[in-house]
Design an enzyme around this catalytic site. Structure first.
Site, mmCIF file in Angstrom:
data_model
loop_
_atom_site.group_PDB
_atom_site.id
_atom_site.type_symbol
_atom_site.label_atom_id
_atom_site.label_comp_id
_atom_site.label_asym_id
_atom_site.label_seq_id
_atom_site.Cartn_x
_atom_site.Cartn_y
_atom_site.Cartn_z
ATOM 1 N N CYS A 31 0.846 -1.196 0.000
ATOM 2 C CA CYS A 31 0.000 0.000 0.000
ATOM 3 C C CYS A 31 0.884 1.250 0.000
ATOM 4 O O CYS A 31 1.173 1.835 1.052
ATOM 5 C CB CYS A 31 -0.939 -0.004 1.211
ATOM 6 S SG CYS A 31 -2.154 1.334 1.163
ATOM 7 N N GLU A 54 -23.174 3.273 0.715
ATOM 8 C CA GLU A 54 -23.437 1.946 1.277
ATOM 9 C C GLU A 54 -22.257 1.007 1.041
ATOM 10 O O GLU A 54 -21.933 0.165 1.892
ATOM 11 C CB GLU A 54 -24.720 1.378 0.668
ATOM 12 C CG GLU A 54 -25.971 2.130 1.132
ATOM 13 C CD GLU A 54 -27.235 1.730 0.394
ATOM 14 O OE1 GLU A 54 -28.241 1.442 1.069
ATOM 15 O OE2 GLU A 54 -27.221 1.705 -0.859
ATOM 16 N N THR A 77 -26.227 2.071 11.198
ATOM 17 C CA THR A 77 -27.286 1.823 10.216
ATOM 18 C C THR A 77 -28.089 3.091 9.997
ATOM 19 O O THR A 77 -28.197 3.936 10.888
ATOM 20 C CB THR A 77 -28.221 0.683 10.670
ATOM 21 O OG1 THR A 77 -29.215 0.453 9.659
ATOM 22 C CG2 THR A 77 -28.916 1.027 11.982
ATOM 23 N N TYR A 78 -28.615 3.208 8.792
ATOM 24 C CA TYR A 78 -29.516 4.307 8.455
ATOM 25 C C TYR A 78 -30.894 3.751 8.115
ATOM 26 O O TYR A 78 -31.752 4.464 7.624
ATOM 27 C CB TYR A 78 -28.949 5.101 7.274
ATOM 28 C CG TYR A 78 -27.544 5.615 7.526
ATOM 29 C CD1 TYR A 78 -27.330 6.818 8.192
ATOM 30 C CD2 TYR A 78 -26.429 4.874 7.133
ATOM 31 C CE1 TYR A 78 -26.043 7.278 8.436
ATOM 32 C CE2 TYR A 78 -25.140 5.319 7.377
ATOM 33 C CZ TYR A 78 -24.951 6.517 8.024
ATOM 34 O OH TYR A 78 -23.678 6.970 8.283
ATOM 35 N N ASN A 79 -31.045 2.416 8.357
ATOM 36 C CA ASN A 79 -32.303 1.711 8.065
ATOM 37 C C ASN A 79 -32.732 1.888 6.606
ATOM 38 O O ASN A 79 -33.916 2.054 6.314
ATOM 39 C CB ASN A 79 -33.414 2.166 9.020
ATOM 40 C CG ASN A 79 -33.070 1.865 10.468
ATOM 41 O OD1 ASN A 79 -32.875 2.771 11.288
ATOM 42 N ND2 ASN A 79 -32.968 0.582 10.787
ATOM 43 N N THR A 80 -31.745 1.868 5.727
ATOM 44 C CA THR A 80 -32.036 1.990 4.293
ATOM 45 C C THR A 80 -31.267 0.915 3.528
ATOM 46 O O THR A 80 -30.218 0.438 3.981
ATOM 47 C CB THR A 80 -31.629 3.362 3.738
ATOM 48 O OG1 THR A 80 -30.217 3.552 3.948
ATOM 49 C CG2 THR A 80 -32.396 4.486 4.426
ATOM 50 N N THR A 116 -31.354 -3.787 8.842
ATOM 51 C CA THR A 116 -30.213 -4.403 8.138
ATOM 52 C C THR A 116 -29.317 -5.208 9.078
ATOM 53 O O THR A 116 -28.232 -5.633 8.675
ATOM 54 C CB THR A 116 -29.362 -3.313 7.452
ATOM 55 O OG1 THR A 116 -28.856 -2.412 8.462
ATOM 56 C CG2 THR A 116 -30.173 -2.535 6.438
#
Length: 488
Positions: A130, A459, A382-385, A394
């Site tokens: 790297c 995401e 989480t964004y619940n999407t 999720t």
């Protein structure tokens, strides 16, 4: 205060990175040469990531005041805002925890001297070739007074650091092979011995930079303009744009963004959501026996060994990177094909929460707490999407991703049904996960784009954060268990 003011001004102008300031067209470059006689560098890439459109990354801090505030604080503390942080800006709560932890490891009081910390970062990042992280810490190493001779190669560094090379190698590629013998060799090396506190600090740094190398490759992070590989003095092509374009109202950013195409897979998200729902219903109806759970784990572990990371031949590390470590041929590859077996590590016998956390906190105060907050943050984030769908739980998917990574390293949770992994993670996603975690230097843009094609870039960055932290915790568990066994 000067740095903070600069950051504020930059953000108000919508200019977030040094590279933004130096994009220049051929006409402007020629004028600059005539006026002041200097060559003006241009960035080789476009934005912080080769995989994610620049406009999408920069837009985050314009609409999120918290992200902008975190960027300003980071710039004020370090005098720079690196591309890793810019891409992490999609998830400001995690970014805040990450920067707090990294700042403590590198700059606050601790067992190791500052130049040792940066040199260990170089050693760890170099194991995965790297160059981005290596170059970053070469600069930092020199700024804190490190001896330039150490940068000629690991054999030019003190014996104490050379002895760390074996642990660095095994932790990076086959952490299940770490034993108390490795620990004893470091703690009982006469005048070159490490103290327990120093070793804990070194182990945390090694695991931090091994996993950060995974994130760097997984997100396609581009070098900053002032770093090697981040700039050129060649005249720009007609497809590039200059600061004068922006001043004249030319929409080059929009054109570049429009060129980014993502192939959508029909109903991919809906199918995944339905599987998550079915698993939850089945879990509520019946529970597998312990024998069945153990069998499913062993099956998944064996299958994970057979997932091929890439069809390409092994890449040979450049001399600039390989000089910072020994045995470049050593890696994750091929051990399963030679019949080697990854032993099972039962979390019920040694876990981060019950064992690792307290050991780190005892020998390197506050770091256990910082790491625990970071692990909890990413695991529960989480964004619940999911793509365009809202109000989605999720947790089942996040747990499957985390546990699959630990499964690849032989780590088993007795209360988890590993049959869920094959239901939720398709083959292309497994190939991406294994490559990013085990051989991140082989990640390509095509691989990044091949999984979850309907999902947002934010995401996918979220997935990369999960992979990074799950890998770090897996390495830590093996190293800390070995240290505990040595101590007892």
């Amino acid at each position: 205060m000067r740095h903070a003011t600069s950051a504020n001004e930059s953000m108000e102008n919508g200019s977030f990175t040094v590279s933004e300031l130096f994009k220049i067209c051929a006409h402007c470059e020629e004028l600059s040469k005539k006026e002041i006689g200097v060559r003006i560098p241009r960035p080789l890439g476009s934005g912080p990531s080769r995989f994610i459109p620049e406009k999408e990354i920069l837009q985050v801090s314009k609409v999120d005041a918290r992200t902008q505030s975190i960027f300003e604080d980071a710039f004020a503390a370090l005098g720079r805002l690196d591309n890793i942080s810019l891409v992490m800006g999609f998830h400001p709560r995690y970014l805040e925890s990450f920067l707090r932890t990294q700042h403590y490891l590198l700059q606050m009081d601790g067992p190791l001297s500052l130049h040792y910390r940066h040199y260990i970062g170089i050693m760890a990042a170099a194991r995965h070739q790297c160059s981005y992280l290596v170059n970053l810490h070469v600069n930092d190493f020199l700024q804190v007074g490190g001896d330039p001779k150490w940068l000629n190669g690991l054999d030019g560094a003190p014996q104490k650091l050379q002895h760390l090379g074996e642990l660095n190698k095994v932790l990076a590629h086959r952490p299940w092979l770490v034993t108390k013998v490795h620990i004893e060799q470091l703690l009982k090396a006469e005048e070159h011995s490490w103290s327990l506190a120093e070793l804990i600090h070194a182990v945390v740094l090694l695991t931090h930079y091994h996993s950060l190398a995974s994130y760097t490759f997984g997100c396609g992070i581009s070098p900053e303009i002032h770093c090697e590989g981040g700039h050129t003095f060649r005249p720009p092509s007609v497809s590039n744009y200059c600061m004068c374009d922006i001043a004249n109202g030319n929409g080059a950013m929009d054109v570049m963004h429009g060129n980014h195409q993502v192939t959508e897979t029909c109903c991919e998200v809906e199918v995944l959501m339905e599987k998550m729902k079915q698993l939850q219903e089945c879990r509520d109806e019946e529970e597998a026996t312990q024998e069945e759970m153990a069998t499913r784990f062993e099956k998944e572990k064996t299958e994970s060994m057979l997932v091929v990371t890439t069809e390409d031949d092994d890449t040979v590390p450049s001399r600039d990177v390989s000089r910072h470590f020994e045995d470049p041929s050593y890696g994750y590859k091929d051990f399963s094909r030679r019949g080697e077996h990854v032993p099972t590590f039962r979390v019920q016998d040694y876990s981060w929460e019950d064992h690792g956390y307290s050991l780190v906190n005892r020998l390197y105060p506050d770091v256990g707490q910082l790491l625990d907050e970071k692990f909890q943050m990413v695991y529960n984030l989480t964004y619940n999407t999911m793509a365009t769908h809202k109000d989605v739980d999720t947790s089942t998917l996040r747990r499957a991703i985390w546990n699959y990574i630990h499964c690849m390293f032989g780590i088993r949770y007795d209360d988890y049904d590993y049959g869920e992994i094959n239901q939720l993670l398709d083959r292309s996603f497994k190939v991406y996960i294994k490559t990013m975690v085990c051989s991140p230097e082989k990640i390509t843009k095509r691989m990044y784009e091949s999984f979850w094609r309907q999902f947002q870039h934010s995401e996918k960055v979220h997935v990369n954060l999960l992979l990074m932290e799950a890998r770090m915790q897996a390495e830590l568990l093996y190293a800390l268990r070995a240290i505990t066994r040595y101590m007892t």
